[in-house]
Design a protein around this motif. Sequence first.
Motif, mmCIF file in Angstrom:
data_model
loop_
_atom_site.group_PDB
_atom_site.id
_atom_site.type_symbol
_atom_site.label_atom_id
_atom_site.label_comp_id
_atom_site.label_asym_id
_atom_site.label_seq_id
_atom_site.Cartn_x
_atom_site.Cartn_y
_atom_site.Cartn_z
ATOM 1 N N LYS A 160 106.524 66.417 15.743
ATOM 2 C CA LYS A 160 106.304 66.655 14.495
ATOM 3 C C LYS A 160 107.420 66.390 13.342
ATOM 4 O O LYS A 160 108.741 66.512 13.851
ATOM 5 C CB LYS A 160 105.763 68.133 14.271
ATOM 6 C CG LYS A 160 104.440 68.491 15.010
ATOM 7 C CD LYS A 160 104.185 70.139 14.825
ATOM 8 C CE LYS A 160 102.956 70.276 15.535
ATOM 9 N NZ LYS A 160 102.455 71.947 15.305
ATOM 10 N N SER A 163 104.469 68.376 9.376
ATOM 11 C CA SER A 163 103.587 67.613 9.429
ATOM 12 C C SER A 163 103.354 66.823 11.002
ATOM 13 O O SER A 163 104.193 66.619 11.629
ATOM 14 C CB SER A 163 103.788 66.464 8.577
ATOM 15 O OG SER A 163 102.687 65.310 8.628
ATOM 16 N N HIS A 185 100.833 64.319 5.736
ATOM 17 C CA HIS A 185 100.103 65.519 5.264
ATOM 18 C C HIS A 185 101.065 66.590 5.874
ATOM 19 O O HIS A 185 101.180 66.820 6.864
ATOM 20 C CB HIS A 185 98.702 65.611 5.862
ATOM 21 C CG HIS A 185 97.985 64.485 5.374
ATOM 22 N ND1 HIS A 185 98.112 63.237 6.028
ATOM 23 C CD2 HIS A 185 96.964 64.339 4.515
ATOM 24 C CE1 HIS A 185 97.210 62.484 5.335
ATOM 25 N NE2 HIS A 185 96.523 63.032 4.415
ATOM 26 N N PHE A 186 101.685 67.304 4.724
ATOM 27 C CA PHE A 186 102.537 68.364 4.909
ATOM 28 C C PHE A 186 102.033 69.632 4.797
ATOM 29 O O PHE A 186 101.393 69.811 3.651
ATOM 30 C CB PHE A 186 103.986 68.248 4.443
ATOM 31 C CG PHE A 186 104.747 67.066 4.910
ATOM 32 C CD1 PHE A 186 105.604 67.596 6.010
ATOM 33 C CD2 PHE A 186 104.447 65.761 4.839
ATOM 34 C CE1 PHE A 186 106.276 66.721 6.439
ATOM 35 C CE2 PHE A 186 105.403 64.655 5.531
ATOM 36 C CZ PHE A 186 106.353 65.073 6.332
#
Length: 362
Positions: free
Chosen positions: A72, A99, A104-105
């Motif tokens: 990640k 993310s 997209h965090f």
Amino acid sequence: MKKAIFISLILICQISFAQVQDWQLIPFAKPAFNPIMKADSSYIFDCPMSNLKVKWQKADVFNPAAIVRNGKVYLLFRAEDTPGVGIGYRTSRIGLAVSEDGLHFQKMKNPVLFPQKDKFSIYDSPGGCEDPRIVEAENGSYVLAYTSWDRKIARLSIATSKDLIHWKKQGPAFAKALQGKFLNTWSKSGSIVTKMQNGKIVAAKIKGKYWMYWGENPVYLATSDDLINWTPLTDKDHNLKPIIAPRNGKYDSDLTEPGPPALVTEKGIVLLYNGKNAKGAKTDKNLPADTYSGGQVLFDLNDPTHVLARAEDYFIKPTLSHEIKGQYTAGTTFIEGLVYFKNKWFLYYGTADSMVGVAIKN
């Protein structure tokens, strides 16, 4: 759905390809899914300095470090708390977000590095902890180079962690070097030299030492045996030795400032750096004055002080609306985080000192 977003409108970072050299890390493209992170006043933190509840991300979120861990991407981002006051007069804290796709965090509720009532508060309060860069050591631990800001002197500081969440402050990077000669010297933006090893980017030793490019006008160098205590390179008179400096008429005519951790390649050491355009006679007339764009320079692997090549033009500059609207209206693509993830390079940067953006190289 995420794949559709990713392959939608792509905005290519502007560069003159006639001037591209084979050592450069390019081209990067800005996906339509930008910015990837914004301020958010819903995050509330119990500040240990004031004993008050603080909306620590209320004003701006920008200038992130980046690292890959367990498949990640993790961003350590700078967040400021109080809108409506001038640059440098808010308190900055460093937050953590994760993310699975690099776009997209999900943010953690609380910051992971911030001013508190400890022996380091004389350096990082009231201004806070700013502008991190991160590297992984060969033993799997993490080293963060960041700016401690007491609103008088910016000091490059070091923190260490085993999990990215719990950090131990180690203090100013130059505190012990040369009898403390550079402890109170304005210092920031530490880009530690790294290498690709077994698919991961880790800190690299060259001639038995770690190396770090740093500084905010000329770029300087420092060395270390342990990634914590650093000794700046000096000349025979014990003055700081500039490694690269601003160039008249170019995008970096006002200042040069290291970006993400430098990377060892087959061609040498590639440093991605931030260049600020000057005003007046020295300016690059093709860019607005005070604009921050990204450049690249190649150093000799056998002598990290020696420049082998330097790109004549920027490879990324402000082109999107949020990159020129915010706290810093002249516009910034201020690069600080670079990871190799899912067979692509992800470059993370601050936009107008207000949001976080990303550009990707396949």
